[in-house]
Design a protein around this motif. Structure first.
Motif, PDB file in Angstrom:
ATOM      1  N   GLN A  82      15.104  -5.230 -16.838  1.00 40.56           N
ATOM      2  CA  GLN A  82      16.156  -6.244 -16.770  1.00 40.56           C
ATOM      3  C   GLN A  82      17.516  -5.605 -16.511  1.00 40.56           C
ATOM      4  OE1 GLN A  82      16.305  -8.869 -20.167  1.00 40.56           O
ATOM      5  NE2 GLN A  82      18.412  -9.468 -19.775  1.00 40.56           N
ATOM      6  N   SER A  83      17.744  -4.411 -17.058  1.00 41.54           N
ATOM      7  CA  SER A  83      19.040  -3.749 -16.956  1.00 41.54           C
ATOM      8  C   SER A  83      19.209  -2.952 -15.668  1.00 41.54           C
ATOM      9  CB  SER A  83      19.226  -2.804 -18.147  1.00 41.54           C
ATOM     10  OG  SER A  83      18.225  -1.796 -18.135  1.00 41.54           O
ATOM     11  N   HIS A  84      18.245  -3.024 -14.760  1.00 41.81           N
ATOM     12  CA  HIS A  84      18.223  -2.283 -13.496  1.00 41.81           C
ATOM     13  C   HIS A  84      17.966  -0.789 -13.688  1.00 41.81           C
ATOM     14  CE1 HIS A  84      20.001  -6.017 -12.395  1.00 41.81           C
ATOM     15  NE2 HIS A  84      21.258  -5.652 -12.457  1.00 41.81           N
ATOM     16  N   GLN A 138      21.923  -7.471  -5.562  1.00 48.75           N
ATOM     17  CA  GLN A 138      21.616  -6.312  -4.718  1.00 48.75           C
ATOM     18  C   GLN A 138      21.133  -5.142  -5.573  1.00 48.75           C
ATOM     19  OE1 GLN A 138      25.459  -6.050  -2.834  1.00 48.75           O
ATOM     20  NE2 GLN A 138      24.769  -7.113  -0.981  1.00 48.75           N
ATOM     21  N   GLN A 139      21.733  -4.963  -6.740  1.00 50.66           N
ATOM     22  CA  GLN A 139      21.281  -3.904  -7.640  1.00 50.66           C
ATOM     23  C   GLN A 139      19.832  -4.125  -8.064  1.00 50.66           C
ATOM     24  OE1 GLN A 139      23.948  -3.175 -10.920  1.00 50.66           O
ATOM     25  NE2 GLN A 139      25.756  -3.175  -9.594  1.00 50.66           N
ATOM     26  N   GLN A 140      19.486  -5.381  -8.301  1.00 51.36           N
ATOM     27  CA  GLN A 140      18.100  -5.648  -8.697  1.00 51.36           C
ATOM     28  C   GLN A 140      17.153  -5.389  -7.542  1.00 51.36           C
ATOM     29  OE1 GLN A 140      16.041  -5.297 -10.986  1.00 51.36           O
ATOM     30  NE2 GLN A 140      16.873  -6.872 -12.345  1.00 51.36           N
ATOM     31  N   ARG A 141      17.582  -5.654  -6.321  1.00 47.08           N
ATOM     32  CA  ARG A 141      16.754  -5.322  -5.160  1.00 47.08           C
ATOM     33  C   ARG A 141      16.524  -3.807  -5.063  1.00 47.08           C
ATOM     34  NH1 ARG A 141      19.974  -9.449  -2.588  1.00 47.08           N
ATOM     35  NH2 ARG A 141      18.711 -11.215  -1.906  1.00 47.08           N
ATOM     36  N   VAL A 142      17.566  -3.043  -5.373  1.00 50.08           N
ATOM     37  CA  VAL A 142      17.423  -1.588  -5.367  1.00 50.08           C
ATOM     38  C   VAL A 142      16.390  -1.157  -6.418  1.00 50.08           C
ATOM     39  CG1 VAL A 142      18.582   0.626  -5.744  1.00 50.08           C
ATOM     40  CG2 VAL A 142      19.766  -1.219  -4.529  1.00 50.08           C
ATOM     41  N   ALA A 143      16.451  -1.759  -7.598  1.00 47.75           N
ATOM     42  CA  ALA A 143      15.500  -1.423  -8.652  1.00 47.75           C
ATOM     43  C   ALA A 143      14.065  -1.738  -8.217  1.00 47.75           C
ATOM     44  CB  ALA A 143      15.849  -2.186  -9.933  1.00 47.75           C
ATOM     45  N   ILE A 144      13.887  -2.857  -7.517  1.00 43.92           N
ATOM     46  CA  ILE A 144      12.555  -3.217  -7.023  1.00 43.92           C
ATOM     47  C   ILE A 144      12.101  -2.222  -5.954  1.00 43.92           C
ATOM     48  CG2 ILE A 144      11.248  -4.970  -5.751  1.00 43.92           C
ATOM     49  CD1 ILE A 144      13.057  -7.078  -7.159  1.00 43.92           C
ATOM     50  N   ALA A 145      13.017  -1.847  -5.052  1.00 48.31           N
ATOM     51  CA  ALA A 145      12.684  -0.869  -4.015  1.00 48.31           C
ATOM     52  C   ALA A 145      12.299   0.466  -4.635  1.00 48.31           C
ATOM     53  CB  ALA A 145      13.862  -0.694  -3.057  1.00 48.31           C
ATOM     54  N   LEU A 155       2.539  -3.307 -10.379  1.00 52.23           N
ATOM     55  CA  LEU A 155       3.984  -3.521 -10.479  1.00 52.23           C
ATOM     56  C   LEU A 155       4.277  -4.277 -11.769  1.00 52.23           C
ATOM     57  CD1 LEU A 155       6.813  -3.329  -9.177  1.00 52.23           C
ATOM     58  CD2 LEU A 155       6.329  -5.517  -8.035  1.00 52.23           C
ATOM     59  N   LEU A 156       5.213  -3.738 -12.566  1.00 52.96           N
ATOM     60  CA  LEU A 156       5.571  -4.325 -13.850  1.00 52.96           C
ATOM     61  C   LEU A 156       7.028  -4.746 -13.817  1.00 52.96           C
ATOM     62  CD1 LEU A 156       3.971  -1.529 -16.083  1.00 52.96           C
ATOM     63  CD2 LEU A 156       2.906  -3.687 -15.379  1.00 52.96           C
ATOM     64  N   LEU A 157       7.300  -5.992 -14.184  1.00 53.22           N
ATOM     65  CA  LEU A 157       8.674  -6.497 -14.153  1.00 53.22           C
ATOM     66  C   LEU A 157       9.007  -7.150 -15.488  1.00 53.22           C
ATOM     67  CD1 LEU A 157       7.231  -7.621 -11.107  1.00 53.22           C
ATOM     68  CD2 LEU A 157       9.654  -7.291 -10.644  1.00 53.22           C
ATOM     69  N   ASP A 158      10.066  -6.637 -16.131  1.00 47.98           N
ATOM     70  CA  ASP A 158      10.460  -7.127 -17.450  1.00 47.98           C
ATOM     71  C   ASP A 158      11.728  -7.970 -17.329  1.00 47.98           C
ATOM     72  OD1 ASP A 158      10.713  -7.599 -20.114  1.00 47.98           O
ATOM     73  OD2 ASP A 158      11.085  -5.529 -20.700  1.00 47.98           O
ATOM     74  N   ALA A 162      16.977 -12.043 -15.408  1.00 43.19           N
ATOM     75  CA  ALA A 162      17.548 -12.786 -16.539  1.00 43.19           C
ATOM     76  C   ALA A 162      19.067 -12.790 -16.537  1.00 43.19           C
ATOM     77  CB  ALA A 162      17.023 -12.202 -17.855  1.00 43.19           C
ATOM     78  N   SER A 163      19.697 -11.733 -16.020  1.00 43.52           N
ATOM     79  CA  SER A 163      21.165 -11.635 -16.084  1.00 43.52           C
ATOM     80  C   SER A 163      21.853 -12.263 -14.872  1.00 43.52           C
ATOM     81  CB  SER A 163      21.577 -10.164 -16.190  1.00 43.52           C
ATOM     82  OG  SER A 163      21.146  -9.439 -15.044  1.00 43.52           O
ATOM     83  N   LEU A 164      21.090 -12.837 -13.966  1.00 40.26           N
ATOM     84  CA  LEU A 164      21.668 -13.387 -12.736  1.00 40.26           C
ATOM     85  C   LEU A 164      21.865 -14.890 -12.856  1.00 40.26           C
ATOM     86  CD1 LEU A 164      19.402 -11.434 -10.211  1.00 40.26           C
ATOM     87  CD2 LEU A 164      21.621 -10.757 -11.144  1.00 40.26           C
ATOM     88  N   ASP A 165      22.751 -15.437 -12.016  1.00 32.81           N
ATOM     89  CA  ASP A 165      22.974 -16.881 -12.053  1.00 32.81           C
ATOM     90  C   ASP A 165      21.770 -17.618 -11.451  1.00 32.81           C
ATOM     91  OD1 ASP A 165      23.451 -17.651  -9.109  1.00 32.81           O
ATOM     92  OD2 ASP A 165      24.882 -16.026  -9.379  1.00 32.81           O
ATOM     93  N   GLN A 166      21.703 -18.915 -11.697  1.00 34.20           N
ATOM     94  CA  GLN A 166      20.506 -19.686 -11.372  1.00 34.20           C
ATOM     95  C   GLN A 166      20.145 -19.630  -9.890  1.00 34.20           C
ATOM     96  OE1 GLN A 166      20.568 -23.746 -12.697  1.00 34.20           O
ATOM     97  NE2 GLN A 166      18.768 -24.320 -11.521  1.00 34.20           N
TER      98      GLN A 166
END
Length: 355
Positions: A82-84, A138-145, A155-158, A162-166
């Motif tokens: 969640q925290s990237h 964009q930071q979360q996309r980097v974390a996924i990459a 692939l595990l995603l926690d 959660a910290s992004l807007d709707q």
């Protein structure tokens, strides 16, 4: 890609069981969402699969190979937090390349893999930027990459969004689902958002107190909850207490018939299963307390004569106002007793499904 098998996992903290005895199979290429309230154990399960927590009992198998004692860096898993967990002093490309450099791959191969991973998440032109120059999405996309570049089997995603807007959450989860389907990668996704689970998952696993309450496809989870907890946790549900007497509920508005033993029950009715019309019901009066216009539909908060409240979903053209007396009918009612579903009644089809 791979199959994940969890066998009788157990984990406790400070003498308290967080996971009691959990078993789950995740099929090759399946996206499974772990859903539950805070403290239900969903993140603990994910961390055990990733190797960041060690189970005290049970086993974790990937493609039949026991990885329970294998350290995180040697498991065929990729984790997105969640925290990237990105390094701000590095460029985007260096963040994505970090795991590949630890594997001592040739520089040309690292560049190729990083380029492919960034293209996959729509950041092909962002490799030379610093992390702090990027938006949260964009930071979360980097974390996924960074997770995908290692070509993990699982692939595990926690709770990655959660910290992004709707609106950004909705867009990113659609992109993630497209990527997951394109790669066919087996995925375990932890979320506390019901909408997120319903939108993403091939199968939802609802956890409660470290145990699986129900595991099912999103449509079945919503339309056929097996327990009272799941019925109340997934979506919006109206619960009305009454008694069964001689095969019929004694509720004045919803005297549904079902072949179940006499005794107390709770009637469970989705807001969209209620039909509202002007007028007075024969058994009990009901009045509109509040109307909320969502554009696509109206949501009516209705107060019954005995003080109970129900919510009903109506077409946006409905002409209802606060204080107006209304008549209610239900097209589908489930009956629960002691947390267990006893029957499901579809009043339009005049049929009762026994459980």
């Amino acid at each position: 890609m791979a199959q994940l098998t969890l066998k009788n996992l157990g984990k406790s903290f400070d003498g308290t069981d967080v996971i009691a005895d959990l078993s789950l199979d995740v099929a090759d290429g399946e996206l499974v969402c772990l859903l539950g309230p805070s403290g239900s154990g969903k993140s603990t399960v994910l961390r055990m699969v990733g190797g960041f927590e060690t189970p005290e009992r049970g086993a974790i198998l990937i493609d039949g190979e026991d990885v329970t004692e294998v350290p995180p860096e040697k498991r065929p898993t990729g984790m997105v937090f969640q925290s990237h967990a990105l390094w701000s002093h590095m460029t985007v490309a260096d963040n994505v390349a970090f795991g590949l450099k630890l594997r001592r791959l040739p520089k040309a191969e690292i560049r190729r893999k990083v380029t492919e991973a960034l293209d996959l998440v729509g950041l092909g032109d962002f490799g030379n930027r610093r992390v702090w120059q990027l938006s949260g999405g964009q930071q979360q996309r980097v974390a996924i990459a960074r997770a995908l570049v290692l070509e993990p089997k699982i692939l595990l995603l926690d709770e990655p969004f959660a910290s992004l807007d709707q609106h950004l959450r909705e867009r990113l989860r659609e992109e993630l689902r497209d990527i997951q389907r394109r790669l066919g990668i087996t995925t375990l996704f932890v979320t506390h958002g019901q909408d997120e689970a319903l939108a993403l998952a091939d199968r939802i696993v609802v956890l409660r107190g470290g145990e699986i309450e129900q595991a099912a496809s999103p449509d079945r989870m919503y339309r056929a909850p097996e327990t009272r907890f799941v019925a109340g946790f997934i979506g919006s549900m109206n619960f009305l207490a009454c008694d069964m007497r001689g095969g019929r509920a004694d509720h004045p508005l919803f005297p549904v018939a079902a072949v179940v033993p006499d005794g107390p029950v709770e009637l469970a009715i989705r807001p969209e299963a209620l039909t509202v019309s002007p007028g007075r019901s024969a058994g009990m009066s009901a009045r509109v307390h509040r109307k909320t216009d969502y554009g696509t539909h109206l949501l009516l908060d209705i107060v019954l004569e005995d003080g109970a409240r129900v919510k009903a979903m109506c077409p946006p053209s409905g002409a209802f106002e606060a204080g107006q007396e209304v008549r209610l009918t239900a097209s589908q009612v489930a009956l629960f007793r002691d947390e267990v579903k006893l029957a499901e009644v579809r009043t339009e089809a005049r049929e009762v499904a026994h459980v």
